[in-house]
Design an enzyme around this catalytic site. Structure first.
Site, PDB file in Angstrom:
ATOM      1  N   ARG A 191       0.780  -1.246   0.000  1.00 17.00           N
ATOM      2  CA  ARG A 191       0.000   0.000   0.000  1.00 17.00           C
ATOM      3  C   ARG A 191       0.804   1.283   0.000  1.00 17.00           C
ATOM      4  NH1 ARG A 191      -3.521  -2.237   4.844  1.00 17.00           N
ATOM      5  NH2 ARG A 191      -1.464  -3.149   5.105  1.00 17.00           N
ATOM      6  N   ARG A 217      -5.011  -2.695  -6.597  1.00 11.97           N
ATOM      7  CA  ARG A 217      -5.768  -3.247  -5.464  1.00 11.97           C
ATOM      8  C   ARG A 217      -7.219  -2.768  -5.511  1.00 11.97           C
ATOM      9  NH1 ARG A 217      -8.252  -4.856  -1.829  1.00 11.97           N
ATOM     10  NH2 ARG A 217      -7.757  -5.063   0.373  1.00 11.97           N
ATOM     11  N   ASP A 235      -0.050 -14.285   0.310  1.00 14.23           N
ATOM     12  CA  ASP A 235      -0.086 -14.097   1.760  1.00 14.23           C
ATOM     13  C   ASP A 235       0.121 -15.443   2.440  1.00 14.23           C
ATOM     14  OD1 ASP A 235      -0.866 -11.776   3.753  1.00 14.23           O
ATOM     15  OD2 ASP A 235      -1.628 -13.647   4.568  1.00 14.23           O
ATOM     16  N   TYR A 274      -2.945 -17.954  13.610  1.00 14.61           N
ATOM     17  CA  TYR A 274      -4.107 -17.270  13.028  1.00 14.61           C
ATOM     18  C   TYR A 274      -5.309 -18.207  12.952  1.00 14.61           C
ATOM     19  CZ  TYR A 274      -1.227 -13.239  11.936  1.00 14.61           C
ATOM     20  OH  TYR A 274      -0.441 -12.131  12.046  1.00 14.61           O
TER      21      TYR A 274
HETATM   22  O1  CP3 Z   1       6.353  -9.008   1.097  1.00 17.85           O
HETATM   23  C1  CP3 Z   1       5.682  -8.906   0.055  1.00 17.85           C
HETATM   24  O2  CP3 Z   1       5.645  -7.868  -0.639  1.00 17.85           O
HETATM   25  C2  CP3 Z   1       4.944 -10.140  -0.441  1.00 17.85           C
HETATM   26  C3  CP3 Z   1       3.602 -10.320  -0.013  1.00 17.85           C
HETATM   27  C4  CP3 Z   1       3.268 -10.618   1.451  1.00 17.85           C
HETATM   28  C5  CP3 Z   1       2.062 -10.150   2.038  1.00 17.85           C
HETATM   29  N1  CP3 Z   1       1.947 -10.687   3.286  1.00 17.85           N
HETATM   30  C6  CP3 Z   1       1.091  -9.261   1.370  1.00 17.85           C
HETATM   31  C7  CP3 Z   1       0.026  -8.618   2.155  1.00 17.85           C
HETATM   32  C8  CP3 Z   1       3.910 -11.414   2.410  1.00 17.85           C
HETATM   33  C9  CP3 Z   1       5.264 -12.113   2.327  1.00 17.85           C
HETATM   34  C10 CP3 Z   1       3.065 -11.451   3.562  1.00 17.85           C
HETATM   35  C11 CP3 Z   1       3.390 -12.227   4.770  1.00 17.85           C
HETATM   36  C12 CP3 Z   1       2.477 -12.168   5.924  1.00 17.85           C
HETATM   37  N2  CP3 Z   1       1.113 -12.053   5.933  1.00 17.85           N
HETATM   38  C13 CP3 Z   1       2.899 -12.358   7.260  1.00 17.85           C
HETATM   39  C14 CP3 Z   1       4.330 -12.638   7.703  1.00 17.85           C
HETATM   40  C15 CP3 Z   1       5.169 -11.418   7.738  1.00 17.85           C
HETATM   41  C16 CP3 Z   1       4.779 -10.412   8.774  1.00 17.85           C
HETATM   42  O3  CP3 Z   1       4.365  -9.306   8.373  1.00 17.85           O
HETATM   43  O4  CP3 Z   1       4.897 -10.691   9.981  1.00 17.85           O
HETATM   44  C17 CP3 Z   1       1.762 -12.288   8.085  1.00 17.85           C
HETATM   45  C18 CP3 Z   1       1.734 -12.414   9.605  1.00 17.85           C
HETATM   46  C19 CP3 Z   1       0.631 -12.099   7.236  1.00 17.85           C
HETATM   47  C20 CP3 Z   1      -0.807 -12.037   7.637  1.00 17.85           C
HETATM   48  C21 CP3 Z   1      -1.476 -10.797   7.199  1.00 17.85           C
HETATM   49  N3  CP3 Z   1      -1.722 -10.432   5.887  1.00 17.85           N
HETATM   50  C22 CP3 Z   1      -2.015  -9.767   8.024  1.00 17.85           C
HETATM   51  C23 CP3 Z   1      -1.954  -9.767   9.534  1.00 17.85           C
HETATM   52  C24 CP3 Z   1      -2.565  -8.807   7.183  1.00 17.85           C
HETATM   53  C25 CP3 Z   1      -3.328  -7.577   7.592  1.00 17.85           C
HETATM   54  C26 CP3 Z   1      -2.445  -6.486   8.049  1.00 17.85           C
HETATM   55  C27 CP3 Z   1      -1.930  -5.675   6.887  1.00 17.85           C
HETATM   56  O5  CP3 Z   1      -0.714  -5.461   6.827  1.00 17.85           O
HETATM   57  O6  CP3 Z   1      -2.778  -5.244   6.096  1.00 17.85           O
HETATM   58  C28 CP3 Z   1      -2.334  -9.216   5.836  1.00 17.85           C
HETATM   59  C29 CP3 Z   1      -2.737  -8.494   4.604  1.00 17.85           C
HETATM   60  C30 CP3 Z   1      -1.692  -8.258   3.564  1.00 17.85           C
HETATM   61  N4  CP3 Z   1      -0.756  -9.161   3.147  1.00 17.85           N
HETATM   62  C31 CP3 Z   1      -1.538  -7.071   2.797  1.00 17.85           C
HETATM   63  C32 CP3 Z   1      -0.469  -7.297   1.907  1.00 17.85           C
HETATM   64  C33 CP3 Z   1       0.049  -6.347   0.862  1.00 17.85           C
HETATM   65  C34 CP3 Z   1      -2.419  -5.846   2.859  1.00 17.85           C
HETATM   66  C35 CP3 Z   1      -3.697  -6.136   2.178  1.00 17.85           C
HETATM   67  C36 CP3 Z   1      -4.251  -4.966   1.408  1.00 17.85           C
HETATM   68  O7  CP3 Z   1      -3.644  -4.541   0.404  1.00 17.85           O
HETATM   69  O8  CP3 Z   1      -5.322  -4.518   1.780  1.00 17.85           O
END
Ligand code: CP3
Length: 346
Positions: free
Chosen positions: A28, A37, A74, A154
């Protein structure tokens, strides 16, 4: 492929300046991401639309020329593909059904996973082709999965939590059920990551974001043991594959994790002192990290100072520059550009 700096470091070489990529580099903080998105519907729709997901993976490579392109997906797509259910509520993060009992475990299907991840694997092959077509010859394609423990967190809580207390309670109260879940996630992760490698991932990373909430005995049982199984299974199938582990906030357990899981590289979270880690971890294991995402958000002097101290600490050993946790959405893209320039000019 052997010439890509990230892969050379993962093979144990020390490369200067170090290769750089950032956790959550697609996301974002980039206006071009927000545009795609907005048109994609929900987040899961984006993760399962290979053309769009590949495009979003490539966006930060075009802008910043990173040495690693991490698959856009994700960690929670594994429970989703196993049939557990998942949705992302706007501004709230992930919402899942709560994993409670043996019927819940029996409902998870590895055959279903093999089918449902097909669009994600197509994203991997599209990114591999895109990197070639666009001439990003030095950029390595990174596949990933969540580690079984963090994914289980989770699933048990039904979403995020500050301390994953219910997950830890279940691990003590019903060890057979909890280990059953972890073992199933080990098998799912091996299948899923193997398929990513076949589709074109050149290295893979295991995200264990909540490893740090565990007591030492549970850390050994649910972080070290499953990670070691995944690494061994992937190695036997793909002998040259390099694996990065991220046991976030492992603290005093970090050295044991590195010594016993067999990972080729360890991602250091923000709390790790890179001077100590460089001195204490085996020189054959690469370190990755660990700029505070808040220093990147702040920019200016603080950003340069922090980045330089990490560069100094890790110089002379295999190291990959990265953040200590994911980039936050408020980060100005110009700060990322300044960081890449600083690291490349080191
Ligand atoms: O790193 C990258 O660019 C690759 C994509 C990637 C995402 N999530 C995209 C994402 C990767 C490698 C992850 C890993 C991930 N996802 C983890 C492990 C790393 C860490 O941050 O601790 C975890 C715990 C998650 C679970 C998750 N996904 C949560 C808790 C959330 C909501 C919080 C948030 O940051 O929005 C997500 C959503 C998510 N995953 C988004 C993205 C770009 C945001 C979604 C959106 O665009 O609305």
């Amino acid at each position: 492929m052997a010439d890509k700096p990230l892969l050379r470091v993962l093979a144990g070489e020390s490369v200067w300046p170090p290769p750089i990529w950032l956790m959550r580099q697609a996301g974002r903080y980039l206006p071009e991401y927000r545009e795609i998105r907005a048109g994609a519907g929900d987040f899961i729709a984006l993760c399962t639309a290979p053309k769009l997901a590949a495009e979003v993976t490539l966006q930060p490579i075009r802008r910043f020329g990173f040495d690693g392109a991490i698959l856009f997906s994700d960690i929670l797509m594994v429970p989703w593909a196993l049939g557990h259910g998942l949705r992302f509520a706007e501004g709230e993060g992930p919402i899942l059904p709560k994993f409670l009992d043996t019927p819940g475990l029996s409902a998870l299907s590895l055959d279903r996973l093999d089918r449902e991840v097909a669009p994600i694997l197509e994203t991997v092959s599209r990114v591999a082709a895109g990197l070639k077509a666009e001439g990003h010859d030095h950029t390595a394609l990174i596949g990933f999965a969540g580690s079984p423990f963090t994914v289980a967190c989770y699933m048990v809580e039904g979403g995020g939590s500050k301390d994953f207390a219910e997950t830890r309670r279940l691990a003590y109260a019903d060890p057979a059920l909890f280990s059953g879940l972890i073992d199933l996630l080990v098998e799912a992760t091996v299948r899923y990551l193997s398929a990513q490698v076949v589709a074109g991932a050149e290295t893979v990373m295991l995200f264990d974001s909540w490893a740090g909430v565990l007591s030492p005995s549970l850390f050994r049982a649910h972080v070290i043991r499953p990670t070691a199984s995944i690494v061994a299974a992937l190695r036997s199938r793909f002998p040259g594959l390099r694996i990065i582990g991220f046991p976030r906030l492992a603290g005093a357990m970090l050295a044991e994790y590195v010594a016993t899981t067999g990972v080729d590289a360890v991602a250091m979270d923000t709390s790790v002192d890179p001077v100590r880690a460089s001195a204490e971890l085996p020189a054959s294991v690469a370190v990755q990290g660990n700029l505070d995402p808040m220093a990147l958000l702040a920019g200016g002097e603080a950003l340069s100072e922090q980045a330089l101290s990490i560069l100094n600490a890790t110089r002379g050993r295999p190291a990959i520059f990265n953040l200590g946790h994911g980039i936050v959405p408020q980060t100005p893209p110009a700060h990322v550009g300044a960081l890449v320039e600083l690291v490349r000019g080191a």
